[in-house]
Design a protein around this motif. Structure first.
Motif, PDB file in Angstrom:
ATOM      1  N   THR A 174       0.835  -1.204   0.000  1.00  0.00           N
ATOM      2  CA  THR A 174       0.000   0.000   0.000  1.00  0.00           C
ATOM      3  C   THR A 174       0.870   1.254   0.000  1.00  0.00           C
ATOM      4  OG1 THR A 174      -1.727  -1.179   1.195  1.00  0.00           O
ATOM      5  CG2 THR A 174      -1.816   1.230   1.248  1.00  0.00           C
ATOM      6  N   LYS A 175       1.935   1.236   0.789  1.00  0.00           N
ATOM      7  CA  LYS A 175       2.846   2.389   0.839  1.00  0.00           C
ATOM      8  C   LYS A 175       3.529   2.596  -0.508  1.00  0.00           C
ATOM      9  CE  LYS A 175       4.934   5.721   2.974  1.00  0.00           C
ATOM     10  NZ  LYS A 175       4.192   6.876   3.471  1.00  0.00           N
TER      11      LYS A 175
ATOM     12  N   SER B  80       1.104   4.207  -2.798  1.00  0.00           N
ATOM     13  CA  SER B  80       0.829   5.606  -2.479  1.00  0.00           C
ATOM     14  C   SER B  80       2.008   6.515  -2.855  1.00  0.00           C
ATOM     15  CB  SER B  80       0.499   5.769  -0.998  1.00  0.00           C
ATOM     16  OG  SER B  80       1.643   5.569  -0.198  1.00  0.00           O
TER      17      SER B  80
END
Length: 119
Positions: free
Chosen positions: A65-66, A69
């Protein structure tokens, strides 16, 4: 007697300004890539610090997810998780490359974020 030249500037001043603007533009590209690298590596360290005892799937999901992003390349999601149960250590590592536009050419930079901690 001083004569003023309203509306005129010297070529040297404009050339200096142009060089400074170009240097700033290209350093932003390079600086942005390194900033994302440091953010990703910090996310790995934080993940180990607070979730090191969690299953690998939980740790990887958070880091994927990081990476998304931060708009990192797909290779950044290939994270190796190495656990040593005897010493109770865990190590995360990844590798990815980013093409960065520099004056007159594009250069590929290699990044290898990693983190290690105990759990």
């Amino acid at each position: 007697m001083v004569t003023s030249r309203p509306g005129r500037s010297t070529v040297g001043c404009l050339l200096t300004l142009l060089v400074l603007v170009a240097a700033g533009y290209f350093s932003m590209n390079l600086g942005g890539a390194y900033w994302k690298y440091y953010q990703y590596q910090d996310a790995m360290r934080q993940e180990l610090k607070f979730n090191g005892g969690q299953p690998d799937s939980v740790i990887l999901a958070h880091l994927w997810t990081k990476a998304d992003s931060l708009d990192l390349p797909p290779d950044a999601r290939d994270i190796a998780v190495d656990r040593d149960p005897k010493e109770r250590t865990i190590r995360l590592s990844a590798e990815y490359e980013v093409d960065i536009e520099l004056p007159m050419f594009v250069r590929r930079f290699h990044f290898d974020p990693h983190a290690e901690d105990t759990y």
